[in-house]
Each structure stands twice: as structure tokens, then as C-alpha cells.
Design an enzyme around this catalytic site. Structure first.
Site, PDB file in Angstrom:
ATOM      1  N   ASP A  87      18.226  35.218  37.019  1.00 17.02           N
ATOM      2  CA  ASP A  87      18.840  34.450  35.939  1.00 17.02           C
ATOM      3  C   ASP A  87      19.955  33.543  36.441  1.00 17.02           C
ATOM      4  O   ASP A  87      20.353  33.600  37.610  1.00 17.02           O
ATOM      5  CB  ASP A  87      19.404  35.400  34.879  1.00 17.02           C
ATOM      6  CG  ASP A  87      18.303  36.226  34.227  1.00 17.02           C
ATOM      7  OD1 ASP A  87      17.277  35.653  33.867  1.00 17.02           O
ATOM      8  OD2 ASP A  87      18.488  37.458  34.113  1.00 17.02           O
ATOM      9  N   TYR A 168      18.231  45.675  44.108  1.00 18.41           N
ATOM     10  CA  TYR A 168      19.360  44.860  43.673  1.00 18.41           C
ATOM     11  C   TYR A 168      20.671  45.536  44.049  1.00 18.41           C
ATOM     12  O   TYR A 168      20.751  46.772  44.130  1.00 18.41           O
ATOM     13  CB  TYR A 168      19.347  44.664  42.152  1.00 18.41           C
ATOM     14  CG  TYR A 168      18.348  43.662  41.647  1.00 18.41           C
ATOM     15  CD1 TYR A 168      18.707  42.333  41.452  1.00 18.41           C
ATOM     16  CD2 TYR A 168      17.038  44.028  41.346  1.00 18.41           C
ATOM     17  CE1 TYR A 168      17.797  41.399  40.971  1.00 18.41           C
ATOM     18  CE2 TYR A 168      16.119  43.109  40.864  1.00 18.41           C
ATOM     19  CZ  TYR A 168      16.506  41.794  40.681  1.00 18.41           C
ATOM     20  OH  TYR A 168      15.608  40.880  40.209  1.00 18.41           O
TER      21      TYR A 168
END
Length: 384
Positions: A87, A168
Site C-alpha cells: 500500500d 513482513y
């Protein structure tokens, strides 16, 4: 650095066409390759070219591919795929894309192997005589995007569907957070669960919200500021939902601040009885796509490209340390000590920690369920 007087770089994305006719390149040999990409996401409106605003990481990569004349054919013909769609503001050091690129080697078969009588030997980290994709692309990419390696892949490879796992990292300052309780709560996320209460639901495209989290850990980083230690949450999973990591981190911060108990994780994972409460996600800037795992892929680059990449990253680190030193000087020179003392306990992780005003998650208004969203979509279709 952005100045308060600087005009916004925001502009609407418009359909792009290559600066040259890719069809005239069809006489060139080509090969299917995977590229490992890193980028500092702060100035980008996400990774995907389909974003509504420019710039995106993908748009910059395609500009570089066009400038270097590496593209042969349109987007469908090059079989383009990406591992993840990070994003706006999110960074990556191990994003992976796959596509057909121009090659200097003839007779590359469908399995990306040389079908001639002789197989080019590996020399200087890549096949002898092949284009140095890393060096060529990094020579034209903006400084906050870099190709870190490439690898030949078979024609049925997909950067998205061939990926075995994604990992992540989320960086944060330990401002009086209870890390032990956060880690205990985070371990509850491991395993296959329905994570619809830990994501931004997309009832149009996503119908299965079960995902498998393989590992979770919190560890210190080699950095401190004003007595505070920098930490990182590391989460590995087969795949993640839209905003899933940032939603999980937001709930963990509430637990670390003592605003929620670890048992709230169990309640949110029980989607049979609970809809998602309304809560803000953790900020995007500290999130990094660390790695994407594939079977048998070995990314490499030439020694020249590797050395240039090392120098570039080292220089960028030095630059950011210099900028940090300037902010530190401003902090020491202009901020009254009394103000600094008053705000000593304020959070720098983007989460307000006011216990008196905190509404427990289980007492908050909830978002529409998946079923309600689908029913609304069907109603709109009937009216159309």
C-alpha cells in the site's frame, strides 16, 4: 525531505503507453525472468500501477524498462506478475516481479534454459554474454527504487501464485510497551484462522478470509534514540489480506499499552460471534515487505552491479543519518525542556495512549459483515 512550502507531487494516474513501439522489438530474443525489487515507499501511492494516483513503484519500474528497451510486447504478452501489492507508504526489500525481458542469448526454451549446443557459463554472477539487468535498470531507476537481483524462471512461473510465503517487518519504538504481553498475544495469531476482523474487507474480490500465519516474533534492532530502543515485529505467512499486518499490529499496540488484554485476539479470531470493531490501523511508514520465498529461486547480480548497489545503499544510509542529525540539532536548540518532559510518555508509534478515553474493542461499533456487504452489492446490481 518534504518542505511545508513544496507543492504536492500528487497527480492522477493516466494510462501510459511505452515511449517506443514494443512490436518492433519482436525480432529480439527474450527470456522469462524474476526480479527482486527494493523500494523506500514514503513518496509512492503504493506498488501497483493500477493505483488511482501517481507515482507508484510499478509505474517507475515500467518507465525504466521502456527507457532501457527491455520490454518486448505489451503487458499481457510479457506475462507480468507481482508477488504483492504493498500500500501507499509501505516499503520493501524483497518484493518480486516476473516478466519477459529482452535477452542477448538466442535459443532460450520454455524452461528458460539455453537449447543450443553450448550452455553459457556463469561468469561474474550471471550467464556469460547476457544483459546485466540489475546494472542496466538501476542506472535509470529513481534512487528510492533498486533491483537487487534477477533469476531465470520457467514460463509457468507466477510471482504471486508460486510464492510459498511472505515475511513482513514492522518497526516501532518501545515507549513503555509491555513486549512480553505483546509477544504472548502475537503467538495466538500463528496458525490458520479467519482474519476478517484483522483486515480491510473487500467483499467484491475476496471471499475466503482464512490465512495461515507461520511465525511471529518481536526482536530489538541495533538502534536507539533518546533512551528508547527500536524493535521490530516479524510476521511470516503464506499470504496476507488487505491491511492485515497493520490491523494486527494496531491491536498488539493496544495490548502492549495495557488498553486491551491478550484474550482480545481470541475474541477477534472467533468470527462466528463477532464482527470487526471499528479501530484505526497502525501507520504505514514502518511496514516493510522483507522477503518472498520461492522454491528453487536463486537471485544474483554481477559483481559490478552488486558493488554499485552496496555503495548506493550506504550513501542513502549516510544521507538519512545526516538528516536525523539536523532534526536532532533542531530538537536540542529550540524545544524547551519543560515541553520535552511533559511529552516524555507520548507514543511515537502513531497510537494514542490515553487510557481514560479508550473504548474497549468489544464495546465499539462494528463494521458491516461480509454477508451484509455482499447483500448490498447484490442490491446495487439489481437496481442497475
Amino acid at each position: 525531505m518534504n518542505s511545508g512550502c513544496k507543492k504536492s507531487g500528487r497527480k492522477k494516474a493516466t494510462p501510459k503507453t511505452p515511449g517506443y513501439d514494443t512490436r518492433i522489438m519482436n525480432h529480439h530474443p527474450r527470456r522469462y525472468v524474476a526480479l527482486k525489487v527494493m523500494y523506500f515507499g514514503q513518496r509512492f501511492y503504493g506498488f501497483s500501477l493500477e493505483a488511482q494516483m501517481d507515482p507508484t513503484v510499478e509505474s517507475e519500474i515500467f518507465k525504466a524498462l521502456e527507457t532501457t528497451r527491455l520490454l518486448i510486447g505489451d503487458r499481457k504478452e510479457i506475462q507480468y506478475s507481482r508477488c504483492g501489492r504493498t500500500d501507499k507508504g509501505v516499503s520493501a526489500v524483497g518484493q518480486v516481479i516476473a516478466l519477459y525481458l529482452r535477452s542477448k542469448l538466442k535459443d532460450i526454451d520454455a524452461h528458460n534454459k539455453h537449447s543450443g549446443e553450448t550452455v553459457p557459463e556463469e561468469q561474474d554472477g550471471q550467464p556469460e554474454g547476457e544483459i546485466d539487468y540489475v546494472r542496466v535498470l538501476n542506472g535509470v531507476l529513481p534512487k528510492d527504487i533498486r533491483i537487487v537481483g534477477w533469476c531465470p524462471v520457467p514460463s509457468d512461473f507466477s510471482a504471486r501464485f508460486s510464492c510459498l510465503s511472505r515475511e513482513y517487518k514492522y518497526f516501532f519504538w518501545n515507549d513503555n510497551l509491555n513486549l512480553l504481553v505483546m509477544e504472548t498475544a502475537g503467538k495466538k495469531l500463528i496458525g490458520e484462522h479467519d482474519f476478517r476482523n484483522f483486515c480491510k474487507m473487500d467483499a467484491v474480490k475476496v471471499h475466503n478470509y482464512r490465512r495461515n500465519v507461520m511465525s511471529f516474533e518481536i526482536s530489538p534492532c541495533d538502534m536507539r534514540f533518546e533512551g528508547h530502543q527500536l524493535y521490530a515485529i516479524k510476521i511470516k505467512g503464506s499470504a496476507f489480506l488487505w491491511h492485515q499486518v497493520r490491523c494486527m499490529v494496531a491491536v498488539l499496540f493496544m495490548i502492549g499499552q495495557g488498553l486491551e488484554s491478550p484474550e482480545v485476539i481470541d475474541a477477534l479470531l472467533d468470527t462466528r460471534t463477532l464482527r470487526k470493531p471499528q479501530y484505526l490501523m497502525a501507520p504505514e511508514i514502518p511496514l516493510v515487505l522483507l522477503s518472498c520465498e520461492f522454491e528453487g529461486l536463486k537471485f544474483s547480480c554481477s559483481s559490478d552491479a552488486g558493488q554499485a548497489l552496496h555503495v548506493h545503499l550506504e550513501n542513502e544510509c549516510r544521507l538519512y543519518h545526516l538528516q536525523a542529525a539536523i532534526f536532532q540539532e533542531a530538537l536540542l536548540s529550540h524545544l524547551p525542556l519543560s515541553i520535552g518532559a511533559e511529552n516524555k510518555d507520548s507514543s511515537s508509534n502513531g497510537v494514542t495512549r490515553k487510557k481514560a478515553s479508550h473504548v474497549p474493542l468489544m464495546s465499539r461499533e462494528t463494521e458491516p459483515s461480509y454477508e451484509e456487504r455482499r447483500a448490498k452489492l447484490e442490491t446495487v446490481k439489481l437496481r442497475a
